[in-house]
Design a protein around this motif. Sequence first.
Motif, mmCIF file in Angstrom:
data_model
loop_
_atom_site.group_PDB
_atom_site.id
_atom_site.type_symbol
_atom_site.label_atom_id
_atom_site.label_comp_id
_atom_site.label_asym_id
_atom_site.label_seq_id
_atom_site.Cartn_x
_atom_site.Cartn_y
_atom_site.Cartn_z
ATOM 1 N N LEU A 101 0.825 -1.208 0.000
ATOM 2 C CA LEU A 101 0.000 0.000 0.000
ATOM 3 C C LEU A 101 0.863 1.263 0.000
ATOM 4 O O LEU A 101 0.555 2.241 -0.688
ATOM 5 C CB LEU A 101 -0.908 -0.016 1.230
ATOM 6 C CG LEU A 101 -2.099 0.943 1.230
ATOM 7 C CD1 LEU A 101 -3.059 0.590 0.113
ATOM 8 C CD2 LEU A 101 -2.811 0.898 2.577
ATOM 9 N N VAL A 102 1.949 1.229 0.775
ATOM 10 C CA VAL A 102 2.851 2.391 0.835
ATOM 11 C C VAL A 102 3.569 2.594 -0.498
ATOM 12 O O VAL A 102 3.762 3.726 -0.953
ATOM 13 C CB VAL A 102 3.871 2.207 1.980
ATOM 14 C CG1 VAL A 102 4.985 3.243 1.897
ATOM 15 C CG2 VAL A 102 3.164 2.312 3.331
ATOM 16 N N LEU A 103 3.973 1.484 -1.149
ATOM 17 C CA LEU A 103 4.716 1.583 -2.409
ATOM 18 C C LEU A 103 3.818 1.784 -3.628
ATOM 19 O O LEU A 103 4.308 2.079 -4.717
ATOM 20 C CB LEU A 103 5.554 0.310 -2.613
ATOM 21 C CG LEU A 103 6.646 0.040 -1.559
ATOM 22 C CD1 LEU A 103 7.317 -1.291 -1.853
ATOM 23 C CD2 LEU A 103 7.667 1.165 -1.546
ATOM 24 N N HIS A 104 2.516 1.625 -3.445
ATOM 25 C CA HIS A 104 1.579 1.613 -4.573
ATOM 26 C C HIS A 104 1.653 2.900 -5.410
ATOM 27 O O HIS A 104 1.527 2.860 -6.633
ATOM 28 C CB HIS A 104 0.156 1.414 -4.051
ATOM 29 C CG HIS A 104 -0.849 1.104 -5.103
ATOM 30 N ND1 HIS A 104 -0.726 0.040 -5.975
ATOM 31 C CD2 HIS A 104 -2.013 1.722 -5.441
ATOM 32 C CE1 HIS A 104 -1.755 0.011 -6.790
ATOM 33 N NE2 HIS A 104 -2.563 1.015 -6.495
ATOM 34 N N GLY A 105 1.874 4.034 -4.768
ATOM 35 C CA GLY A 105 1.877 5.296 -5.499
ATOM 36 C C GLY A 105 3.236 5.821 -5.873
ATOM 37 O O GLY A 105 3.359 6.946 -6.383
ATOM 38 N N VAL A 106 4.294 5.008 -5.638
ATOM 39 C CA VAL A 106 5.652 5.486 -5.910
ATOM 40 C C VAL A 106 5.836 5.831 -7.380
ATOM 41 O O VAL A 106 6.517 6.807 -7.737
ATOM 42 C CB VAL A 106 6.689 4.427 -5.466
ATOM 43 C CG1 VAL A 106 8.075 4.775 -5.981
ATOM 44 C CG2 VAL A 106 6.705 4.333 -3.940
ATOM 45 N N GLY A 107 5.238 5.075 -8.288
ATOM 46 C CA GLY A 107 5.387 5.338 -9.718
ATOM 47 C C GLY A 107 4.597 6.538 -10.204
ATOM 48 O O GLY A 107 4.703 6.903 -11.377
ATOM 49 N N ARG A 108 3.805 7.146 -9.327
ATOM 50 C CA ARG A 108 2.996 8.328 -9.672
ATOM 51 C C ARG A 108 2.163 8.080 -10.928
ATOM 52 O O ARG A 108 2.132 8.892 -11.850
ATOM 53 C CB ARG A 108 3.875 9.561 -9.845
ATOM 54 C CG ARG A 108 4.728 9.866 -8.617
ATOM 55 C CD ARG A 108 5.359 11.230 -8.685
ATOM 56 N NE ARG A 108 6.219 11.459 -7.514
ATOM 57 C CZ ARG A 108 6.738 12.632 -7.186
ATOM 58 N NH1 ARG A 108 6.500 13.691 -7.958
ATOM 59 N NH2 ARG A 108 7.489 12.772 -6.119
ATOM 60 N N ILE A 109 1.492 6.934 -10.957
ATOM 61 C CA ILE A 109 0.730 6.562 -12.144
ATOM 62 C C ILE A 109 -0.538 7.408 -12.285
ATOM 63 O O ILE A 109 -1.050 7.616 -13.370
ATOM 64 C CB ILE A 109 0.392 5.050 -12.099
ATOM 65 C CG1 ILE A 109 -0.009 4.560 -13.485
ATOM 66 C CG2 ILE A 109 -0.679 4.740 -11.072
ATOM 67 C CD1 ILE A 109 -0.105 3.055 -13.592
ATOM 68 N N VAL A 110 -1.066 7.906 -11.163
ATOM 69 C CA VAL A 110 -2.222 8.799 -11.202
ATOM 70 C C VAL A 110 -1.705 10.230 -11.249
ATOM 71 O O VAL A 110 -1.041 10.702 -10.329
ATOM 72 C CB VAL A 110 -3.126 8.596 -9.963
ATOM 73 C CG1 VAL A 110 -4.293 9.582 -10.002
ATOM 74 C CG2 VAL A 110 -3.642 7.168 -9.926
ATOM 75 N N ARG A 111 -2.011 10.912 -12.339
ATOM 76 C CA ARG A 111 -1.465 12.249 -12.568
ATOM 77 C C ARG A 111 -2.595 13.248 -12.746
ATOM 78 O O ARG A 111 -3.745 12.883 -13.018
ATOM 79 C CB ARG A 111 -0.548 12.240 -13.794
ATOM 80 C CG ARG A 111 0.608 11.253 -13.667
ATOM 81 C CD ARG A 111 1.370 11.092 -14.957
ATOM 82 N NE ARG A 111 2.052 12.332 -15.336
ATOM 83 C CZ ARG A 111 3.225 12.713 -14.857
ATOM 84 N NH1 ARG A 111 3.859 11.962 -13.958
ATOM 85 N NH2 ARG A 111 3.797 13.834 -15.254
ATOM 86 N N GLY A 112 -2.281 14.515 -12.605
ATOM 87 C CA GLY A 112 -3.298 15.540 -12.748
ATOM 88 C C GLY A 112 -2.677 16.877 -13.102
ATOM 89 O O GLY A 112 -1.448 17.044 -13.108
ATOM 90 N N GLN A 113 -3.531 17.837 -13.380
ATOM 91 C CA GLN A 113 -3.067 19.164 -13.748
ATOM 92 C C GLN A 113 -2.463 19.868 -12.536
ATOM 93 O O GLN A 113 -2.998 19.787 -11.439
ATOM 94 C CB GLN A 113 -4.253 19.974 -14.296
ATOM 95 C CG GLN A 113 -3.871 21.215 -15.071
ATOM 96 C CD GLN A 113 -5.082 21.859 -15.713
ATOM 97 O OE1 GLN A 113 -6.170 21.286 -15.707
ATOM 98 N NE2 GLN A 113 -4.899 23.053 -16.262
ATOM 99 N N THR A 114 -1.352 20.533 -12.728
ATOM 100 C CA THR A 114 -0.692 21.230 -11.620
ATOM 101 C C THR A 114 -1.507 22.450 -11.218
ATOM 102 O O THR A 114 -2.309 22.991 -12.011
ATOM 103 C CB THR A 114 0.719 21.677 -12.020
ATOM 104 O OG1 THR A 114 0.624 22.623 -13.094
ATOM 105 C CG2 THR A 114 1.558 20.472 -12.465
ATOM 106 N N LEU A 115 -1.301 22.924 -9.998
ATOM 107 C CA LEU A 115 -2.040 24.082 -9.502
ATOM 108 C C LEU A 115 -1.734 25.338 -10.322
ATOM 109 O O LEU A 115 -2.623 26.151 -10.592
ATOM 110 C CB LEU A 115 -1.695 24.322 -8.026
ATOM 111 C CG LEU A 115 -2.168 23.245 -7.043
ATOM 112 C CD1 LEU A 115 -1.675 23.555 -5.640
ATOM 113 C CD2 LEU A 115 -3.689 23.129 -7.056
ATOM 114 N N GLU A 116 -0.467 25.502 -10.746
ATOM 115 C CA GLU A 116 -0.092 26.663 -11.549
ATOM 116 C C GLU A 116 -0.787 26.631 -12.904
ATOM 117 O O GLU A 116 -1.226 27.654 -13.438
ATOM 118 C CB GLU A 116 1.426 26.719 -11.746
ATOM 119 C CG GLU A 116 2.221 27.012 -10.479
ATOM 120 C CD GLU A 116 2.320 25.809 -9.553
ATOM 121 O OE1 GLU A 116 1.955 24.689 -9.998
ATOM 122 O OE2 GLU A 116 2.735 25.988 -8.402
ATOM 123 N N SER A 117 -0.895 25.413 -13.468
ATOM 124 C CA SER A 117 -1.537 25.279 -14.780
ATOM 125 C C SER A 117 -3.032 25.572 -14.705
ATOM 126 O O SER A 117 -3.609 26.150 -15.630
ATOM 127 C CB SER A 117 -1.304 23.881 -15.337
ATOM 128 O OG SER A 117 -1.982 23.691 -16.556
#
Length: 443
Positions: free
Chosen positions: A94-110
Amino acid sequence: ERFMDSQLMINSSYLPYVLSQMGNNDNKSYLNPIRTNETNPTIVMFTTIAGLTGVVITLALILIITSSMEVIRRSYFEVFWFTHHLFILFFIGLVLHGVGRIVRGQTLESVKVHNPDECHSQFETWGKNGTNCPEPVFAGNPPMTWKWVVGPMILYVCERLVRFYRSQQKVVITKVVMHPSKTLELQMKKKGFKMEVGQYVFIQCPSISQLEWHPFTLTSAPEEDHLSVHIRIVGDWTQALYTACGGDKTVVLDAWTLPKVAVDGPFGTASEDVFRYEVVMLVGAGIGVTPFASVLKSVWYKHVQENKNVFTKKIYFYWLCPETQAFEWFADLLQSLERQMMERDMSDFLSYNIYLTRWKDAEAAHFRVQYEAEDDPITGLKQKTLYGKPNWDNEFSAIATQHPGSKVGVFLCGPMALATALGKQCISHTESGTEFIFNKENF
């Protein structure tokens, strides 16, 4: 599959396809983690961190849930015990599940310069002159699960260290009693051990298993100089302990041949609150009578010592048993209490009712012949054994009549079906003015 479908879509007029193609050039952000058309769900599942850890934690969770079923827990306790330790693998995954950052989104600046609500329909003109919608910039959030897991894990490790420390403390078995109903009584001493009524301990026997700890209710009273448990032989571990203590031998064991045991605890239960009520109902089913052995012993010691702080004035005790053999070890305690209370003219303090819920025809004939005897043919008590199951509606009504306006503590150690029935009785009879407060522990 949605990532893959968007990547393989050959149609530039669809927003998912346009978003998937973004970031193909160097130094540009991307949204779709699948960057090639040469792929399928199986490859993604077993070649990405999110895919591998997702498979691991899903399988671990399936095994944990299925091994928790009552039929597995009761018949194959070791399977349940060891399978549950897959939680370590589960939390690591569970801790390692998001290490690859597979879920991405628009940045706050964008988001400040590219409003998705306004620009999502203008994707064909993103970044072109004269448009208010520049190309969006995407990034993946860093994994955050560890922040929620690290606290409980530290507490768990601390608890395991405390248990390891306690397991190294010396425990001496001072007495072993083999009761006829294949119930093993262990009396032990441990330096610095303090308890309250109704509490339980975890016991480990290294010669049987280095890893297994099993909970048992303490049947000794806080006023006694030892701790004791009554263990019913119902599984592999308890049978092995029974054998190790000489249960299948005819020779008398000395202290050197007894197995080494470790004790962790004590731990609290609802039964600790028994002395907070002036009137108490104790209901035990089968071996579930064990916490009330501690309660009844402690009450007696408090009265013998003329303890003025004893708030409890009346105890109603109910014991439901399916077989006569199960009465034997606890009947000795009740006989002792009955005799001593009669000597002190305290017979009204404890009202007890023992119910035999199953019997054989031969036993019934014997009971009928012996029923007129002064003492009960099963328990040897003055109070005769009752047959069948209690009429709880009548029992609660009688207690409510005897103690109008009182708070009655109802304590159960037994199966869930009985807990449900008593819980309903407590609710329905509280309306009559007497308040019934239900406390339970199930086995």
